[in-house]
Enzyme design. Sequence first.
Site, short mmCIF file in Angstrom:
data_model
loop_
_atom_site.label_atom_id
_atom_site.label_comp_id
_atom_site.label_asym_id
_atom_site.label_seq_id
_atom_site.Cartn_x
_atom_site.Cartn_y
_atom_site.Cartn_z
N GLY A 18 0.80 -1.22 0.00
CA GLY A 18 0.00 0.00 0.00
C GLY A 18 0.83 1.27 0.00
O GLY A 18 1.88 1.36 -0.65
N ILE A 19 0.37 2.25 0.76
CA ILE A 19 1.00 3.58 0.77
C ILE A 19 2.43 3.52 1.30
O ILE A 19 3.34 4.15 0.75
CB ILE A 19 0.11 4.54 1.61
CG1 ILE A 19 -1.20 4.81 0.88
CG2 ILE A 19 0.85 5.83 1.91
CD1 ILE A 19 -2.24 5.58 1.68
N ASP A 60 6.74 -6.49 14.73
CA ASP A 60 5.31 -6.27 14.87
C ASP A 60 5.16 -5.05 15.77
O ASP A 60 5.57 -5.09 16.94
CB ASP A 60 4.64 -7.50 15.49
CG ASP A 60 3.13 -7.35 15.48
OD1 ASP A 60 2.64 -6.22 15.71
OD2 ASP A 60 2.44 -8.36 15.23
N ALA A 97 -22.45 0.36 17.60
CA ALA A 97 -22.97 -0.73 18.43
C ALA A 97 -22.03 -1.93 18.42
O ALA A 97 -22.04 -2.74 19.36
CB ALA A 97 -24.35 -1.15 17.93
N TYR A 153 -11.65 4.75 13.67
CA TYR A 153 -10.59 5.22 12.77
C TYR A 153 -10.47 6.75 12.84
O TYR A 153 -9.36 7.29 12.92
CB TYR A 153 -10.94 4.77 11.35
CG TYR A 153 -9.88 5.05 10.31
CD1 TYR A 153 -8.68 4.35 10.30
CD2 TYR A 153 -10.08 6.02 9.32
CE1 TYR A 153 -7.71 4.59 9.33
CE2 TYR A 153 -9.12 6.26 8.35
CZ TYR A 153 -7.94 5.55 8.36
OH TYR A 153 -6.98 5.79 7.41
N1 LIG Z 1 -5.85 3.82 1.73
C1 LIG Z 1 -6.48 4.95 2.05
O1 LIG Z 1 -7.47 5.34 1.41
C2 LIG Z 1 -5.99 5.78 3.18
C3 LIG Z 1 -6.59 7.03 3.37
C4 LIG Z 1 -6.16 7.84 4.41
C5 LIG Z 1 -5.14 7.42 5.24
N2 LIG Z 1 -4.58 6.20 5.05
C6 LIG Z 1 -3.51 5.78 5.97
O2 LIG Z 1 -2.34 5.46 5.26
C7 LIG Z 1 -1.61 4.43 5.98
C8 LIG Z 1 -1.36 3.27 5.03
O3 LIG Z 1 -2.62 2.76 4.61
P1 LIG Z 1 -2.78 1.70 3.43
O4 LIG Z 1 -4.05 2.01 2.77
O5 LIG Z 1 -1.53 1.59 2.66
O6 LIG Z 1 -3.01 0.38 4.32
P2 LIG Z 1 -2.73 -1.16 4.04
O7 LIG Z 1 -2.55 -1.44 2.59
O8 LIG Z 1 -3.78 -1.88 4.80
O9 LIG Z 1 -1.31 -1.39 4.75
C9 LIG Z 1 -1.21 -1.32 6.15
C10 LIG Z 1 0.24 -1.49 6.54
O10 LIG Z 1 0.33 -1.48 7.97
C11 LIG Z 1 1.10 -2.63 8.37
N3 LIG Z 1 0.73 -3.10 9.71
C12 LIG Z 1 -0.52 -3.41 10.14
N4 LIG Z 1 -0.45 -3.85 11.42
C13 LIG Z 1 0.88 -3.82 11.76
C14 LIG Z 1 1.61 -4.15 12.93
N5 LIG Z 1 0.98 -4.61 14.03
N6 LIG Z 1 2.95 -4.02 12.93
C15 LIG Z 1 3.60 -3.57 11.82
N7 LIG Z 1 2.97 -3.21 10.69
C16 LIG Z 1 1.62 -3.35 10.67
C17 LIG Z 1 0.77 -3.68 7.31
O11 LIG Z 1 1.73 -4.72 7.38
P3 LIG Z 1 1.34 -6.26 7.02
O12 LIG Z 1 1.45 -6.37 5.52
O13 LIG Z 1 2.37 -7.04 7.74
O14 LIG Z 1 -0.06 -6.51 7.50
C18 LIG Z 1 0.84 -2.82 6.06
O15 LIG Z 1 2.17 -2.61 5.68
C19 LIG Z 1 -2.47 4.07 7.18
O16 LIG Z 1 -2.06 4.81 8.31
C20 LIG Z 1 -3.86 4.54 6.76
O17 LIG Z 1 -4.68 4.83 7.86
C21 LIG Z 1 -4.98 5.36 4.04
#
Ligand SMILES: NC(=O)c1ccc[n+]([C@@H]2O[C@H](COP(=O)([O-])OP(=O)(O)OC[C@H]3O[C@@H](n4cnc5c(N)ncnc54)[C@H](OP(=O)(O)O)[C@@H]3O)[C@@H](O)[C@H]2O)c1
Length: 261
Positions: A18-19, A60, A97, A153
Site C-alpha cells: 500500500g501507501i 510487529d 454498536a 478510525y
Molecule cells: N488507503 C487509504 O485510502 C488511506 C486514506 C487515508 C489514510 N490512510 C492511511 O495510510 C496508511 C497506510 O494505509 P494503506 O491504505 O496503505 O493500508 P494497508 O494497505 O492496509 O497497509 C497497512 C500497513 O500497515 C502494516 N501493519 C498493520 N499492522 C501492523 C503491525 N501490528 N505491525 C507492523 N505493521 C503493521 C501492514 O503490514 P502487514 O502487511 O504485515 O499486515 C501494512 O504494511 C495508514 O495509516 C492509513 O490509515 C490510508
Amino acid sequence: MSTAARLTRVLVSGASRGIGRAIALRLSRDAHVIAIVRKPEDARSLSDASGGHIGSLALDLSDRAARARVVEHAERSFGPIDGLVHAAGLGEHRRLADVDHTQLDRHLELNVIAGFDLAQSLAGSLRQRRAPGSLLFLSSTLADRPAPTTSVYAITKGAVSSMTRALAIELAPERIRVNAIAPGVIDTAMVRAPRLAEGEPMPEGEALRAREDAQIAELAKLHPIGRVGTVDEIADAAAFLLHAELATGTILTIDGGLSLA
Ligand SMILES: NC(=O)c1ccc[n+]([C@@H]2O[C@H](COP(=O)([O-])OP(=O)(O)OC[C@H]3O[C@@H](n4cnc5c(N)ncnc54)[C@H](OP(=O)(O)O)[C@@H]3O)[C@@H](O)[C@H]2O)c1
C-alpha cells in the site's frame, strides 16, 4: 535561494504494501530506506524492487517493548537516521454498536501510540546528535469529515493530526520538522476490504475481486475528479513534505476534491 537538504536515512513503517511500500520505494531513489515489516518475504520483495536500496527490520509494531528499541536497533545496523514515515495503520469499519475496546485499543496502539513512540525515539537520537530531521505521519480526511462506521478510525486520525501539530511546535527549535498527509480514498487493501452488510458472507475468488472493484467504483463517484487516488500520488506528496524546509505542522490534504463534495 535555498536548496532543501536531502534526507540520508529514513525509517518507514507499514512498508510491506500500500501507501507505505510506495513511499519506501519512492524515497529509496535518493536516500537509504529502512523498512519496518512483519514478514521476511516482504523484506525480500522490497529489496528486489529497489535494486537492494531498501534494508528491513522485522517488527510487529504492537509489541511495545520491541518498538521502543527499533530506532536504536536500526541505527546500530544501518547508521544514523534523519527521517521517519509512520505509514503502518489499521482502518476497520464498524457501526458504534459493534465497537469494543479490543478494536479501539488495536487502532489506537498502531495508528497513534506506535507513531508517537517512533517519533519520540528518533527525536531523542537526533537531539543527542544535534542533527535536523523530518517526520511524517499519515492522517486522513476522515479525521475532520468522518462517515458512519468510521468512529474508531476517525478518533485515531484526529489524534494523528493533533500529534503532528503538537510535535511540530515542540521540535521546531531543534530543527526537527513534523508533517502529515491526509489522503482521501487511495486504492489499497485497506479500502478494498469489502464493507459487508450485516449477515452478508465474505465473497471468495473472482466474486471477491468483482466486489472490491465495485466498491472502488462506488467510492470513486464521491470524488469531484471522478476517481480514487493511487499510492504513487501519496508517495510523491510524502517526498515533497519530507524535504520541504518551510513545512512543519502541515496536514496536507490530497483527496481529489473529496472534502469539497
Ligand atoms: N488507503 C487509504 O485510502 C488511506 C486514506 C487515508 C489514510 N490512510 C492511511 O495510510 C496508511 C497506510 O494505509 P494503506 O491504505 O496503505 O493500508 P494497508 O494497505 O492496509 O497497509 C497497512 C500497513 O500497515 C502494516 N501493519 C498493520 N499492522 C501492523 C503491525 N501490528 N505491525 C507492523 N505493521 C503493521 C501492514 O503490514 P502487514 O502487511 O504485515 O499486515 C501494512 O504494511 C495508514 O495509516 C492509513 O490509515 C490510508
